[in-house]
Design a protein around this motif. Structure first.
Motif, mmCIF file in Angstrom:
data_model
loop_
_atom_site.group_PDB
_atom_site.id
_atom_site.type_symbol
_atom_site.label_atom_id
_atom_site.label_comp_id
_atom_site.label_asym_id
_atom_site.label_seq_id
_atom_site.Cartn_x
_atom_site.Cartn_y
_atom_site.Cartn_z
ATOM 1 N N HIS A 124 36.920 13.472 8.338
ATOM 2 C CA HIS A 124 38.049 12.891 9.065
ATOM 3 C C HIS A 124 38.887 11.998 8.144
ATOM 4 C CE1 HIS A 124 40.362 11.251 12.370
ATOM 5 N NE2 HIS A 124 40.092 10.036 11.918
ATOM 6 N N ILE A 125 38.231 11.192 7.335
ATOM 7 C CA ILE A 125 38.942 10.280 6.439
ATOM 8 C C ILE A 125 39.678 11.063 5.358
ATOM 9 C CG2 ILE A 125 38.640 8.430 4.750
ATOM 10 C CD1 ILE A 125 36.228 7.518 6.537
ATOM 11 N N LYS A 126 39.045 12.111 4.819
ATOM 12 C CA LYS A 126 39.700 12.933 3.795
ATOM 13 C C LYS A 126 40.956 13.597 4.350
ATOM 14 C CE LYS A 126 35.484 14.104 1.329
ATOM 15 N NZ LYS A 126 34.502 15.169 1.078
ATOM 16 N N LYS A 127 40.877 14.027 5.601
ATOM 17 C CA LYS A 127 42.011 14.697 6.224
ATOM 18 C C LYS A 127 43.186 13.733 6.390
ATOM 19 C CE LYS A 127 41.925 15.350 10.569
ATOM 20 N NZ LYS A 127 41.559 15.681 11.914
ATOM 21 N N ASP A 128 42.898 12.493 6.805
ATOM 22 C CA ASP A 128 43.962 11.524 7.048
ATOM 23 C C ASP A 128 44.466 10.836 5.783
ATOM 24 O OD1 ASP A 128 44.012 12.035 9.712
ATOM 25 O OD2 ASP A 128 42.707 10.367 10.269
ATOM 26 N N ASN A 129 43.581 10.654 4.817
ATOM 27 C CA ASN A 129 43.951 9.903 3.618
ATOM 28 C C ASN A 129 43.416 10.616 2.381
ATOM 29 O OD1 ASN A 129 44.812 7.952 1.884
ATOM 30 N ND2 ASN A 129 43.443 6.355 2.617
ATOM 31 N N PRO A 130 44.141 11.596 1.852
ATOM 32 C CA PRO A 130 43.648 12.351 0.694
ATOM 33 C C PRO A 130 43.458 11.496 -0.558
ATOM 34 C CG PRO A 130 45.591 13.408 1.645
ATOM 35 C CD PRO A 130 45.411 12.108 2.335
ATOM 36 N N LYS A 131 44.115 10.345 -0.635
ATOM 37 C CA LYS A 131 43.977 9.481 -1.809
ATOM 38 C C LYS A 131 42.628 8.772 -1.858
ATOM 39 C CE LYS A 131 48.891 8.658 -2.292
ATOM 40 N NZ LYS A 131 49.959 7.665 -2.316
#
Length: 157
Positions: A124-131
């Motif tokens: 979920h975090i990777k999807k929302d914040n790729p950085k």
């Protein structure tokens, strides 16, 4: 003399605003601990006041505190779900999800040894914040290393 009065007024306004923000965050944190994440989010949405990242972080801290104090795993998972709802709300409102926000959640999940939930949150975090891939790799490597070694004491500590 007039310049001093203007300076005093500015300082009083700044002190009031700064103190007000601190007390509001403390109120949000206590409310989240007592009532839960969903009710806190509903209350924050009905207020005319702008809700920021710090208030959301307070709600997440309250969820984690309740999850740590929970007697059984189901109650802890329910509180973690509340933290997930807060993350979703943040991303829907366009807030950037930083390590300050997701770090405590991931550390709690690592402490509890919840591997599936850990990967769910990471996705979920990777999807929302790729950085955030580099910081998430740190958490993933720490968790995977502990699991591969089978060091139960280190996972619990």
């Amino acid at each position: 003399m007039a310049r001093k009065e203007v300076a005093r007024e500015r300082k009083q306004v700044w002190d009031f605003n700064d103190t007000q923000k601190y007390h509001f965050r403390k109120l949000v944190k206590n409310f989240a601990e007592k009532v839960g994440a969903n009710a806190t989010l509903e209350a924050l949405c009905t207020l005319d006041r702008e809700t920021g990242v710090k208030e959301f972080n307070c709600v997440i801290e309250g969820c984690i505190k309740k999850a740590r104090n929970a007697d059984d795993e189901d109650a802890a998972l329910e509180e973690i779900h509340g933290a997930y709802v807060v993350l979703q709300t943040m991303s829907e409102r366009g807030f950037k999800i930083d390590e300050e926000t997701y770090g405590p959640i991931l550390m709690f999940i690592i402490d509890m040894g919840m591997v599936e939930e850990f990967h769910f949150f990471c996705d979920h975090i990777k999807k929302d914040n790729p950085k955030s891939l580099q910081r998430l790799a740190y958490y993933e490597n720490e968790l995977l290393l502990m699991i591969k070694v089978g060091d139960v004491d280190k996972i619990q500590s």
